[in-house]
Scaffold this motif. Structure first.
Motif, PDB file in Angstrom:
ATOM      1  N   UNK A  65       6.085  -5.127  -0.919  1.00 10.06           N
ATOM      2  CA  UNK A  65       4.647  -5.414  -0.961  1.00 10.06           C
ATOM      3  C   UNK A  65       3.787  -4.153  -1.041  1.00 10.06           C
ATOM      4  N   UNK A  66       4.412  -2.990  -0.880  1.00  7.41           N
ATOM      5  CA  UNK A  66       3.662  -1.735  -0.811  1.00  7.41           C
ATOM      6  C   UNK A  66       3.818  -0.871  -2.061  1.00  7.41           C
ATOM      7  N   UNK A  67       4.563  -1.361  -3.056  1.00  2.00           N
ATOM      8  CA  UNK A  67       4.870  -0.537  -4.227  1.00  2.00           C
ATOM      9  C   UNK A  67       3.614  -0.040  -4.930  1.00  2.00           C
ATOM     10  N   UNK A  68       2.669  -0.947  -5.146  1.00  3.39           N
ATOM     11  CA  UNK A  68       1.447  -0.546  -5.849  1.00  3.39           C
ATOM     12  C   UNK A  68       0.703   0.550  -5.097  1.00  3.39           C
ATOM     13  N   UNK A  69       0.745   0.518  -3.769  1.00  2.00           N
ATOM     14  CA  UNK A  69       0.053   1.540  -2.991  1.00  2.00           C
ATOM     15  C   UNK A  69       0.650   2.919  -3.235  1.00  2.00           C
ATOM     16  N   UNK A  70       1.957   2.965  -3.399  1.00  3.48           N
ATOM     17  CA  UNK A  70       2.614   4.229  -3.720  1.00  3.48           C
ATOM     18  C   UNK A  70       2.194   4.727  -5.090  1.00  3.48           C
TER      19      UNK A  70
END
Length: 456
Positions: A65-70
């Motif tokens: 769920x955090x890929x885009x934030x990276x």
């Protein structure tokens, strides 16, 4: 033009704050200013076809769920063969290392919220489109929470963005009979939108770590739970008195303090019979759209085999019969019994397999640190499993041996949790480690699942 560390810091600091359920990524730029030593990389073969990438063992090595934030702050992931700069590229990288499905955790939010990472149905549909483009099957998890829910807390669903769902009053005042049609309609609507993407759904998950309730029908949360953070403080909880006013008199903490026998008895009396009906309603809604849908859920393995057997039996008694039994397994989270958490987990799996011999077991969340956890809500998760030191090699060896044991003992697959989140306090759990200011290199554990499955 290459950005400076100060630019990344400023970009991150000015971005909307995301969830601290694992406040993994929120301090990404700052965390990368102190680069950890690189401890090795991974190779990989040629990219497989869709047919070759879907063996019977589920390898849910998936974008988190955090890929885009990276990727939004310019961070890159490198496996020694290719570099990923977006979720699509990362998905293809994971396929080369054995990944064969895409995961999506979905809240009852229809549109993205400014608070917390994006778990909306809109993002879930985007994950479905990503899976369809590869192509891989999707594993959507309908969390039944408004903002978030796990073992420590369960927020109530928020259906305010669904004009198709009309409630006769606030959620906590409703009876189970009043909740059931709303949840069934929600299951149907969510399934319709997901399947409209053209994706193939291998299995539908309902709820997240639901041993102590779901959909807001749950005891008081742990102090300083993730739900508290996302809801802006501890005042969010509402006792589901319309279901059973006794539920709100206990907390997750007080239930943990009970003996195993007393804990199970309380849940069997006050919570689980209602919960089974609620989860069965969601499954029925999904099957209105996908008649052959396979359904699962998961609980933490930490409470042992007796708890797991009692839980899944109670769900079945309430009409919620799963096609796969799921567990979260974080071996370093506590010391466990003298034989260690790995052996205890084997015992829990054996107990549910004896009770439900025709139902496979899936490891729905898993991580083990490659270096000590030193910050954040999981900084105490440094209990070594006997024979597996907290090290790069220990991380790879335990994952390899867990999968090797699992494939021989009826385990249907595994989902490494947030394998891409190499920054912030979750970094030690990641399958990558920072090698430069903006790039991470794969740890040997990225290939551990493939190695175990390839072994005779």
């Amino acid at each position: 033009m290459r950005k400076s560390a100060a630019t990344y810091r400023a970009q991150w600091d000015s971005a909307p704050r995301r969830s601290v359920h694992c406040g993994f990524v929120r301090s990404a730029a700052i965390a990368l200013l102190a680069i950890a030593p690189f401890n090795g990389g991974c190779g990989g073969g040629s990219e497989p076809t869709a047919e070759e990438s879907q063996p019977s063992f589920r390898v849910a090595l998936s974008v988190s769920p955090y890929s885009e934030l990276l990727f939004d702050v310019g961070l890159l992931l490198d496996d020694g063969q290719t570099t990923a700069s977006n979720p699509s590229e990362l998905t293809r990288m994971f396929i080369r290392h054995g990944g064969n499905e895409v995961f999506a955790r979905i809240s009852t939010e229809r549109a993205p919220s400014a608070i917390g990472e994006d778990r909306s149905l809109t993002r879930g549909v985007a994950r479905a489109q990503l899976a369809a483009s590869v192509p891989l099957p999707l594993n959507p998890e309908l969390g039944l929470f408004g903002s978030y829910g796990d073992h420590s807390c369960q927020t109530a669903p928020d259906f305010s963005e669904y004009p198709e769902i009309s409630l006769p009053g606030p959620w906590e005042t409703l009876t189970v009979d009043q909740m059931v049609p709303a949840l069934r309609t929600y299951g149907r609507l969510a399934a319709e939108e997901i399947l409209a993407s053209g994706v193939s759904v291998r299995i539908w998950d309902i709820g997240n770590e639901v041993g102590f309730g779901t959909a807001g029908v749950a005891p008081q949360p742990m102090i300083d739970s993730t739900c508290d953070i996302l809801e802006g403080g501890s005042g969010w909880y509402r006792s589901p008195d319309g279901v059973d006013p006794v539920i709100g008199t206990e907390s997750v903490t007080s239930l943990h303090a009970m003996s195993s026998v007393a804990r199970i008895a309380w849940l069997q009396t006050h919570l689980w019979p209602h919960q089974g009906r609620l989860m069965a309603a969601v499954a029925a809604g999904i099957r209105e759209v996908d008649p052959a849908a396979r359904i699962s859920t998961h609980i933490t393995a930490a409470l042992g085999g007796d708890f797991a057997v009692a839980f899944y039996q109670a769900m079945a008694d309430g009409g919620f019969v799963v096609d796969e039994i799921g567990f979260s397994f974080y071996p370093s989270s506590n010391a466990g019994p003298p034989e260690g958490r790995f052996e205890a987990f084997k015992g829990a799996v054996g107990a549910v397999q004896a009770a439900f011999p025709d139902t496979p077991v899936f490891i729905a969340e898993y991580a083990y640190p490659a270096e000590p956890m030193s910050s954040g809500p999981y900084q105490t998760w440094n209990y070594e499993v006997p024979g597996y030191p907290i090290s790069v090699q220990g991380q790879a060896d335990l994952l390899r041996d867990l999968v090797d044991w699992g494939k021989r003992h009826g385990v249907s697959g595994i989902r490494p949790w947030a394998p891409d989140v190499y920054v912030g306090h979750w970094g030690p759990m990641s399958l990558f480690a920072a090698s430069t200011l903006t790039r991470a290199q794969a740890r040997p554990s990225l290939d551990a699942i493939q190695e175990a499955l390839a072994a005779p």
